[in-house]
Design a protein around this motif. Structure first.
Motif, PDB file in Angstrom:
ATOM      1  N   GLN A   1       0.924  -1.262  -0.117  1.00  0.00           N
ATOM      2  CA  GLN A   1      -0.165   0.055  -0.006  1.00  0.00           C
ATOM      3  C   GLN A   1       1.012   1.057   0.077  1.00  0.00           C
ATOM      4  O   GLN A   1       2.097   1.176   0.252  1.00  0.00           O
ATOM      5  CB  GLN A   1      -1.041  -0.077   1.094  1.00  0.00           C
ATOM      6  CG  GLN A   1      -1.938  -1.051   1.352  1.00  0.00           C
ATOM      7  CD  GLN A   1      -2.938  -0.826   2.215  1.00  0.00           C
ATOM      8  OE1 GLN A   1      -2.823  -0.274   3.253  1.00  0.00           O
ATOM      9  NE2 GLN A   1      -4.117  -1.518   2.165  1.00  0.00           N
ATOM     10  N   PRO A   2       0.412   2.293  -0.496  1.00  0.00           N
ATOM     11  CA  PRO A   2       1.240   3.696  -0.427  1.00  0.00           C
ATOM     12  C   PRO A   2       1.585   4.038   0.797  1.00  0.00           C
ATOM     13  O   PRO A   2       0.645   3.587   2.065  1.00  0.00           O
ATOM     14  CB  PRO A   2      -0.007   4.624  -1.016  1.00  0.00           C
ATOM     15  CG  PRO A   2      -0.674   3.772  -1.879  1.00  0.00           C
ATOM     16  CD  PRO A   2      -0.938   2.569  -1.337  1.00  0.00           C
TER      17      PRO A   2
ATOM     18  N   SER B   1       0.030   0.038  -4.539  1.00  0.00           N
ATOM     19  CA  SER B   1      -1.618   0.339  -4.780  1.00  0.00           C
ATOM     20  C   SER B   1      -2.463   0.130  -3.491  1.00  0.00           C
ATOM     21  O   SER B   1      -2.089  -0.749  -2.814  1.00  0.00           O
ATOM     22  CB  SER B   1      -2.211  -0.482  -5.909  1.00  0.00           C
ATOM     23  OG  SER B   1      -3.521  -0.421  -6.119  1.00  0.00           O
ATOM     24  N   SER B   2      -3.282   1.056  -3.276  1.00  0.00           N
ATOM     25  CA  SER B   2      -4.479   0.767  -2.339  1.00  0.00           C
ATOM     26  C   SER B   2      -5.629  -0.053  -2.751  1.00  0.00           C
ATOM     27  O   SER B   2      -6.439  -0.598  -2.046  1.00  0.00           O
ATOM     28  CB  SER B   2      -5.040   2.008  -1.816  1.00  0.00           C
ATOM     29  OG  SER B   2      -5.590   2.702  -2.804  1.00  0.00           O
TER      30      SER B   2
END
Length: 124
Positions: A13-14, A123-124
């Protein structure tokens, strides 16, 4: 003669972190003189392969501006390995990451060797 094997890629995740490793092996190391600069490159879809970070045999490092302060490159020459610690990852860091080593062996000129690449997706 030389294999560079990368590991550590994946989905994050970011804001997250990942650590990449690249280790070299092969028959060429029986006549190894030196391993010079090691580096990490990345290639996003539709784009050229660009340098992310590099480290010389003396330990001097260089980073592309977009990763300064977030990524750290290191090496262990005895293990013939290079590492990339990636923190505070951003979606724009998404790419296939490749390691490269400049290797000099007895009786041969220096030559660059590349790993096969490892996917990093932010990416979320």
């Amino acid at each position: 003669q030389v294999q560079l094997v990368e590991s550590g890629g994946g989905l994050v995740q970011p804001g997250g972190s990942l650590g990449l490793s690249c280790a070299a092996s092969g028959s060429v190391f029986r006549s190894l003189l030196s391993i010079g600069t090691m580096g990490w490159y990345r290639q996003a879809p539709g784009k050229q392969r660009d340098l992310v970070a590099s480290i010389t045999a003396a330990g001097s490092t260089d980073y592309t501006d977009s990763v300064k302060g977030r990524f750290t490159i290191s090496r262990d020459s005895r293990k013939k390995a290079v590492y990339l610690q990636m923190n505070n990852l951003k979606p724009e860091d998404t790419a296939v990451y490749y390691c490269k080593m400049t290797i000099t062996t007895l009786g041969a000129p220096s030559r660059d060797y590349w790993g096969q690449g490892t996917q990093v997706t932010v990416s979320s």
